[in-house]
Design a protein around this motif. Structure first.
Motif, PDB file in Angstrom:
ATOM      1  N   SER A 170      25.903 -94.145  78.066  1.00 29.66           N
ATOM      2  CA  SER A 170      26.198 -92.777  77.655  1.00 29.66           C
ATOM      3  C   SER A 170      27.259 -92.185  78.563  1.00 29.66           C
ATOM      4  O   SER A 170      27.309 -92.459  79.752  1.00 29.66           O
ATOM      5  N   SER A 188      16.943-102.439  73.260  1.00 30.33           N
ATOM      6  CA  SER A 188      17.889-102.527  72.163  1.00 30.33           C
ATOM      7  C   SER A 188      19.290-102.174  72.662  1.00 30.33           C
ATOM      8  O   SER A 188      19.443-101.350  73.561  1.00 30.33           O
ATOM      9  N   PRO A 196      23.176-100.832  71.326  1.00 29.28           N
ATOM     10  CA  PRO A 196      23.804-100.177  70.177  1.00 29.28           C
ATOM     11  C   PRO A 196      24.549-101.195  69.314  1.00 29.28           C
ATOM     12  O   PRO A 196      25.084-102.179  69.823  1.00 29.28           O
ATOM     13  N   ILE A 256      28.373-103.005  69.953  1.00 26.18           N
ATOM     14  CA  ILE A 256      28.819-102.658  71.303  1.00 26.18           C
ATOM     15  C   ILE A 256      29.566-103.847  71.902  1.00 26.18           C
ATOM     16  O   ILE A 256      29.197-105.002  71.693  1.00 26.18           O
TER      17      ILE A 256
END
Length: 107
Positions: free
Chosen positions: A9, A35, A37, A40
């Protein structure tokens, strides 16, 4: 174990512990406790017989594993790697194939 540096993030990189499940010349699958994204871009660092190999790739699928202890299997396609790293991956894949052939003949 291997480390995956992806974008976290706010554009920061993070490291995720993972284990190598399968490998080919074009990609690999890894198992993680969390998990990732979709799609990615990742940087995978492997230790192959004492040599550090770094491969850039992109996650192309994620599958949830287990019910009690949830883990994730991610398919990663290799995007680019240096010539020496490519040679190490090739040697690893060929060595694994030789082991499978020997085990097949032993059965």
């Amino acid at each position: 174990r291997l480390n995956i540096g992806g974008m976290g993030s706010g554009g920061t990189r993070r490291v995720v512990a993972a284990s190598l499940h399968d490998v080919s010349l074009g990609g690999c699958s890894i198992i993680t406790d969390e998990s990732l994204p979709p799609r990615i871009e990742v940087s995978i660092e492997l230790d192959i017989e004492g040599q550090r190999v770094v491969v850039n790739g992109r996650s192309i699928y994620s599958i949830r594993l287990g019910r009690k202890k949830i883990r994730w299997r991610h398919g990663v396609v290799f995007l680019d790697m240096g010539y020496g790293d490519a040679q190490c991956i090739r040697e690893l894949v060929m060595g694994l194939q030789r082991e499978e052939i020997v085990q097949g003949h032993a059965e």
